[in-house]
Each structure stands twice: as C-alpha cells, then as structure tokens.
Design a protein around this motif. Sequence first.
Motif, PDB file in Angstrom:
ATOM      1  N   ILE A  90       0.799  -1.206   0.025  1.00 19.29           N
ATOM      2  CA  ILE A  90       0.002  -0.097  -0.102  1.00 19.29           C
ATOM      3  C   ILE A  90       0.844   1.192   0.047  1.00 19.29           C
ATOM      4  N   SER A  91       1.890   1.235   0.729  1.00 19.50           N
ATOM      5  CA  SER A  91       2.912   2.568   0.863  1.00 19.50           C
ATOM      6  C   SER A  91       3.487   2.870  -0.465  1.00 19.50           C
ATOM      7  N   GLY A  92       3.939   1.644  -1.033  1.00 17.18           N
ATOM      8  CA  GLY A  92       4.564   1.833  -2.572  1.00 17.18           C
ATOM      9  C   GLY A  92       3.726   2.483  -3.616  1.00 17.18           C
ATOM     10  N   PHE A  93       2.385   1.992  -3.321  1.00 17.35           N
ATOM     11  CA  PHE A  93       1.323   2.355  -4.344  1.00 17.35           C
ATOM     12  C   PHE A  93       0.869   3.868  -4.006  1.00 17.35           C
ATOM     13  N   VAL A  94       0.830   4.164  -2.693  1.00 16.94           N
ATOM     14  CA  VAL A  94       0.161   5.430  -2.337  1.00 16.94           C
ATOM     15  C   VAL A  94       1.487   6.742  -2.530  1.00 16.94           C
ATOM     16  N   PHE A  95       2.497   6.195  -2.339  1.00 11.96           N
ATOM     17  CA  PHE A  95       3.862   7.010  -2.310  1.00 11.96           C
ATOM     18  C   PHE A  95       4.557   7.228  -3.627  1.00 11.96           C
ATOM     19  N   ARG A  96       3.926   6.301  -4.731  1.00 13.25           N
ATOM     20  CA  ARG A  96       4.929   6.433  -5.973  1.00 13.25           C
ATOM     21  C   ARG A  96       5.242   7.563  -6.224  1.00 13.25           C
ATOM     22  N   HIS A  97       4.502   8.648  -6.116  1.00 10.05           N
ATOM     23  CA  HIS A  97       4.654  10.026  -6.876  1.00 10.05           C
ATOM     24  C   HIS A  97       5.848  10.657  -5.844  1.00 10.05           C
ATOM     25  N   GLU A  98       5.948  10.472  -4.468  1.00 10.23           N
ATOM     26  CA  GLU A  98       7.057  10.618  -3.804  1.00 10.23           C
ATOM     27  C   GLU A  98       8.380   9.998  -4.203  1.00 10.23           C
ATOM     28  N   ILE A  99       8.343   8.664  -4.644  1.00  6.63           N
ATOM     29  CA  ILE A  99       9.400   7.943  -5.101  1.00  6.63           C
ATOM     30  C   ILE A  99       9.962   8.436  -6.406  1.00  6.63           C
ATOM     31  N   LYS A 100       9.116   8.799  -7.178  1.00  7.13           N
ATOM     32  CA  LYS A 100       9.574   9.592  -8.609  1.00  7.13           C
ATOM     33  C   LYS A 100      10.068  10.902  -8.272  1.00  7.13           C
ATOM     34  N   GLY A 101       9.597  11.667  -7.299  1.00 10.48           N
ATOM     35  CA  GLY A 101      10.200  12.825  -6.995  1.00 10.48           C
ATOM     36  C   GLY A 101      11.686  12.714  -6.343  1.00 10.48           C
ATOM     37  N   THR A 102      11.785  11.712  -5.424  1.00  9.23           N
ATOM     38  CA  THR A 102      13.122  11.583  -4.919  1.00  9.23           C
ATOM     39  C   THR A 102      14.035  10.840  -5.802  1.00  9.23           C
ATOM     40  N   PHE A 103      13.615   9.996  -6.840  1.00  6.93           N
ATOM     41  CA  PHE A 103      14.327   9.863  -7.945  1.00  6.93           C
ATOM     42  C   PHE A 103      15.088  10.797  -8.632  1.00  6.93           C
ATOM     43  N   ARG A 104      14.017  11.878  -9.104  1.00 10.69           N
ATOM     44  CA  ARG A 104      14.670  13.103  -9.739  1.00 10.69           C
ATOM     45  C   ARG A 104      15.634  13.888  -9.113  1.00 10.69           C
ATOM     46  N   ARG A 105      15.400  13.893  -7.889  1.00 10.78           N
ATOM     47  CA  ARG A 105      16.260  14.631  -6.988  1.00 10.78           C
ATOM     48  C   ARG A 105      17.531  14.185  -6.986  1.00 10.78           C
ATOM     49  N   THR A 106      17.634  12.680  -6.644  1.00 13.33           N
ATOM     50  CA  THR A 106      18.825  12.094  -6.383  1.00 13.33           C
ATOM     51  C   THR A 106      19.638  11.710  -7.548  1.00 13.33           C
ATOM     52  N   TYR A 107      19.067  11.552  -8.954  1.00  9.56           N
ATOM     53  CA  TYR A 107      19.500  11.581 -10.190  1.00  9.56           C
ATOM     54  C   TYR A 107      20.102  12.793 -10.472  1.00  9.56           C
ATOM     55  N   THR A 108      19.371  13.949 -10.431  1.00  9.10           N
ATOM     56  CA  THR A 108      19.893  15.205 -10.854  1.00  9.10           C
ATOM     57  C   THR A 108      21.067  15.500  -9.940  1.00  9.10           C
ATOM     58  N   ASP A 109      21.075  15.198  -8.902  1.00  8.06           N
ATOM     59  CA  ASP A 109      22.311  15.615  -7.977  1.00  8.06           C
ATOM     60  C   ASP A 109      23.530  14.861  -8.366  1.00  8.06           C
ATOM     61  N   ALA A 110      23.282  13.562  -8.780  1.00  6.29           N
ATOM     62  CA  ALA A 110      24.298  12.693  -9.259  1.00  6.29           C
ATOM     63  C   ALA A 110      24.759  13.339 -10.484  1.00  6.29           C
ATOM     64  N   VAL A 111      24.014  13.772 -11.578  1.00  6.46           N
ATOM     65  CA  VAL A 111      24.505  14.260 -12.755  1.00  6.46           C
ATOM     66  C   VAL A 111      25.216  15.549 -12.447  1.00  6.46           C
ATOM     67  N   LEU A 112      24.924  16.530 -11.691  1.00  7.73           N
ATOM     68  CA  LEU A 112      25.444  17.858 -11.350  1.00  7.73           C
ATOM     69  C   LEU A 112      26.852  17.491 -10.780  1.00  7.73           C
ATOM     70  N   ASN A 113      26.885  16.592  -9.988  1.00  2.98           N
ATOM     71  CA  ASN A 113      28.402  16.282  -9.105  1.00  2.98           C
ATOM     72  C   ASN A 113      28.944  15.157  -9.844  1.00  2.98           C
ATOM     73  N   TYR A 114      28.493  14.817 -10.998  1.00  2.19           N
ATOM     74  CA  TYR A 114      29.475  13.812 -11.890  1.00  2.19           C
ATOM     75  C   TYR A 114      30.807  14.130 -11.955  1.00  2.19           C
ATOM     76  N   ASN A 115      31.712  12.901 -11.885  1.00  9.38           N
ATOM     77  CA  ASN A 115      32.938  13.189 -11.716  1.00  9.38           C
ATOM     78  C   ASN A 115      33.763  12.112 -12.709  1.00  9.38           C
ATOM     79  N   ALA A 116      32.706  10.842 -12.781  1.00 12.36           N
ATOM     80  CA  ALA A 116      33.337   9.812 -13.612  1.00 12.36           C
ATOM     81  C   ALA A 116      34.168   8.944 -12.877  1.00 12.36           C
ATOM     82  N   ASP A 117      34.205   9.095 -11.391  1.00  7.83           N
ATOM     83  CA  ASP A 117      35.253   8.185 -10.774  1.00  7.83           C
ATOM     84  C   ASP A 117      34.302   7.762  -9.562  1.00  7.83           C
ATOM     85  N   ASP A 118      33.592   8.242  -8.812  1.00  9.63           N
ATOM     86  CA  ASP A 118      32.853   7.706  -7.941  1.00  9.63           C
ATOM     87  C   ASP A 118      31.627   6.674  -8.143  1.00  9.63           C
ATOM     88  N   GLU A 119      31.129   6.260  -6.939  1.00 11.37           N
ATOM     89  CA  GLU A 119      30.170   5.286  -7.325  1.00 11.37           C
ATOM     90  C   GLU A 119      29.008   5.746  -8.009  1.00 11.37           C
TER      91      GLU A 119
END
Length: 244
Positions: free
Chosen positions: A102-131
């Motif tokens: 139920i939580s996964g279905f109800v909060f699917r939009h929050e999951i999308k928002g979190t992915f957008r934020r974390t992936y954007t941060d990973a792109v902005l701070n990309y250095n080709a070396d870290d994990e």
Amino acid sequence: METKPVITCLKTLLIVYSFVFWITGAILLAVGVWGKLMLGPYISLIADNSTNAPYVLIGTGTVIIVFGLFGCFATCRGSPWMLKLYAMFLSLVFLAELVAGISGFVFRHEIKGTFRRTYTDAVLNYNADDEASRAVDNLQHKLRCCGVYNYTSWSKSVYYPSNGIPASCCFNSSDCNPEDLRNATLAPSKVFHQGCFELVTSFMETNMAIIAGVTFGIAFSQLIGMLLACCLSRIITANQYEMV
C-alpha cells in the motif's frame, strides 16, 4: 479416530505450504544478495536512504527461511503452541507485506520525486570516478538515455566545462571522441536525446499495477498458511491428538 484423516490432510497441506514459504524466503535472500552485489549503485540513485534495501531483503529472506523450517517442524510435531506461533508469524508477515504494498502504491509520486532529485544531484556532481558517477554511466549506457530530461541536463554539471558530455551518452562509441563531446554544436548529433528520468519513471508507472498485484497476492497467500495452522492447532487440541 475419525479426525485422523482430517489431521493428516491438514498436516500435508501445511507442510507443502511451509515448503513453498521457505522457497519464497530463499528467493528473497538470493535477490537481496544479488541486489547488494549488482544493483547497489543503481539503488543509491533511486532514493537517498534506500541503500539498505538489499539488507532488508536478506534479513527478511533469512527470517522466512528459519520460520519456514519451523513451520515444517511444528506441523510434524503436531504441537498446538508451535502452530499458533507459526500462525502469528504469518500474520505479521501478512501485515508487513500489506503495508509495504500500500505504501509503495500510495507514495509512488514521492518515489518519482526522490529519484528525480537524487539523479539530478548525481548528474550535477558527476566526476566519472565515484560510485554514483559509475551508476549514472551504467544507467545511460544500458537504457540508451542521456541526462535527467535530455542531454542538455549536462550543461549544468561540474564535469561539463572541462570534459563536455560523458561518453556513456554516445549512441555509437566508435564514432564519439572527447573532442566531439566538448563541442556544443557537434555533441548533440552523437548522443542519445531521451532523458533517463522519463524512461525510468514510465517503466515504474507501467509496471506499478503488476508489482502491486504480485505484492498483494503474496501477502494474501499468508492467510492460507494462517488458516491451516490455526485449524490444525484447534483440531489437535480438541481431540488431544499427538503426531508421531
């Protein structure tokens, strides 16, 4: 004596159920180990605090394996209190899976928002070396996508001024060199134009119903085990029957 066939039937069904339940635990354990070894970097891109997800699967799988064996042992012994304990554990698993689904279905939009934020941060701070950077490269290469929304997302990255767009965005690695990727005019003709965020979120939305259905199906299957364990415990107690 008339209850013996009923008890034998319930015992057989519960042993079969416990064995299937044990296999479910083994699958969760295997998925958790595989996720930790193979998907660790990707998981870090999906959510800020989700890197413990493989450990949750490993722990859950291990507990289910132990209680699956316990269920078989309790059934063979014909111990009412063991069967009640097994039913109680199944009820806890049922509630946990139900809440998770139920939580996964109800909060699917929050999951999308979190992915957008974390992936954007990973792109902005990309250095080709870290994990996180290696995870971005793998995601772009395997999904054939580039950047968050498109290749222009890289223009704001700290990596872009000196190196241009990462090579993982190239749709033809043999015809894509560092000079091309630093050329703002030539680079767009060498890289994927679709953003990774759209691909990942569209996949999540398309398969959310399937994932929710499977989760709820597994959860409600615990009710079968609970019913079998409670019925067997009650019949054994009422008839003072001891399994050999």
